[in-house]
Design a protein around this motif. Structure first.
Motif, PDB file in Angstrom:
ATOM      1  N   GLU A 172      -8.028 -26.421 -11.787  1.00 29.29           N
ATOM      2  CA  GLU A 172      -8.471 -25.770 -10.554  1.00 29.29           C
ATOM      3  C   GLU A 172      -9.979 -25.910 -10.376  1.00 29.29           C
ATOM      4  O   GLU A 172     -10.472 -26.121  -9.267  1.00 29.29           O
ATOM      5  CB  GLU A 172      -8.065 -24.289 -10.619  1.00 29.29           C
ATOM      6  CG  GLU A 172      -8.277 -23.516  -9.349  1.00 29.29           C
ATOM      7  CD  GLU A 172      -7.940 -22.029  -9.550  1.00 29.29           C
ATOM      8  OE1 GLU A 172      -7.090 -21.693 -10.415  1.00 29.29           O
ATOM      9  OE2 GLU A 172      -8.540 -21.218  -8.841  1.00 29.29           O
ATOM     10  N   SER A 173     -10.720 -25.821 -11.500  1.00 25.84           N
ATOM     11  CA  SER A 173     -12.184 -25.879 -11.408  1.00 25.84           C
ATOM     12  C   SER A 173     -12.655 -27.247 -10.918  1.00 25.84           C
ATOM     13  O   SER A 173     -13.666 -27.349 -10.222  1.00 25.84           O
ATOM     14  CB  SER A 173     -12.828 -25.528 -12.754  1.00 25.84           C
ATOM     15  OG  SER A 173     -12.761 -26.619 -13.656  1.00 25.84           O
ATOM     16  N   ASP A 176     -12.376 -27.103  -7.286  1.00 20.31           N
ATOM     17  CA  ASP A 176     -13.467 -26.296  -6.728  1.00 20.31           C
ATOM     18  C   ASP A 176     -14.761 -27.101  -6.622  1.00 20.31           C
ATOM     19  O   ASP A 176     -15.612 -26.820  -5.786  1.00 20.31           O
ATOM     20  CB  ASP A 176     -13.717 -25.049  -7.595  1.00 20.31           C
ATOM     21  CG  ASP A 176     -12.529 -24.083  -7.548  1.00 20.31           C
ATOM     22  OD1 ASP A 176     -11.688 -24.214  -6.639  1.00 20.31           O
ATOM     23  OD2 ASP A 176     -12.442 -23.213  -8.445  1.00 20.31           O
TER      24      ASP A 176
END
Ligand code: SAH
Length: 248
Positions: A172-173, A176
């Motif tokens: 997920e990072s 982002d």
């Protein structure tokens, strides 16, 4: 300029300085569909195994940067051994802030993201050397299981639980940061054993050859304590993988 001496003692016999095996490296190269002539930059390249084997197997050209004089020397020897000296080059330097003179198709930092001050900073640093549409490669630990206490995290060699994310959060990072994760090849416990357990025989042999060295006590303490520490903590809690990223 060099890395702390303890690493050049414990990892002097390693070709791959992370929980990857040679099979995993080859799998990653195949997964990335490397074409002959692909230009690769590798910050914190260690003993150059990724660049040298990919040069042999996939015809890439590579530039590796590493702060260890020993590992850089080993990388050049490996290039000779594999007959790829015309394709790869190894530079002994601090890779912090390093930008390649010519842009590359694939910019990697595999197990050394402190070079850019963490994952986000390293992705940013690598993009300065990357041609448009290129791939960033990041090798990074993640929590297989969340450590229940800070002590367990420290047992894994982390400073705190917050040092690493779980695999879903790590993925997920990258999103982002504005990147698609386009491939990944994960290490497993066998790979961790190759990385960690290989240090033990190296330490034992080094102690026998260097009983009066200033470092003998430190190496002896590590050899005494590392196998149990590793089996209790790192092997159970820490995962590791290489992630291929392309800007959205
Ligand atoms: N990518 C390699 C090595 C990973 S171990 C492999 O997978 O085998 C981390 C490496 O980072 C070591 O080789 C160490 O010498 C190197 N290193 C540590 N700090 C560095 C720095 N500031 N600049 C360049 N290399 C560094």
């Amino acid at each position: 300029m060099d890395i702390p001496r303890i690493f050049t003692i414990t990892e002097s016999e390693h070709r791959i300085h992370n929980p990857y095996t040679s099979e995993k490296l080859a799998t990653l190269g195949a997964a990335l569909r490397l074409k002959p002539g692909t230009r690769v930059l590798d910050l914190g390249c260690g003993s150059g195994e990724m660049l040298c084997t990919w040069a042999r197997d996939y015809g890439i050209t590579g530039l590796g940067v590493d702060m260890s004089l020993l590992f850089c020397g080993q990388a050049r020897l490996r290039a000779k051994e594999l007959g790829v000296t015309g394709q790869v080059e190894f530079v002994h330097a601090d890779a912090a802030g390093y930008v390649a003179a010519e842009k590359v198709d694939l910019a990697a930092c595999v197990g050394a993201t402190w070079i850019g001050g963490g994952v986000a900073g390293t992705v940013e640093l690598l993009t300065h050397s990357l041609c448009p549409g290129g791939i960033v490669l990041i090798g990074e630990p993640y929590w297989l299981r969340m450590p229940p206490t800070e002590n367990v995290a420290q047992g894994c060699g982390a400073t705190a639980v917050a040092d690493f994310l779980t695999l879903p959060k790590l993925i997920e990072s990258f999103g982002d940061l504005g990147y698609d994760v386009v491939e990944m090849v994960l290490a497993n416990q066998d790979g961790w054993d190759r990385y960690e357990a290989a240090k033990w025989l190296t330490m034992r042999r080094w102690l026998e050859a260097n009983p009066d060295d200033d470092f003998a006590k430190e190496v002896r303490d590590q050899l005494t304590n590392e196998p149990k520490r590793y089996a209790t903590y790192t092997r159970e809690y820490l995962g590791w993988g290489v992630f291929a990223l392309m800007a959205r």
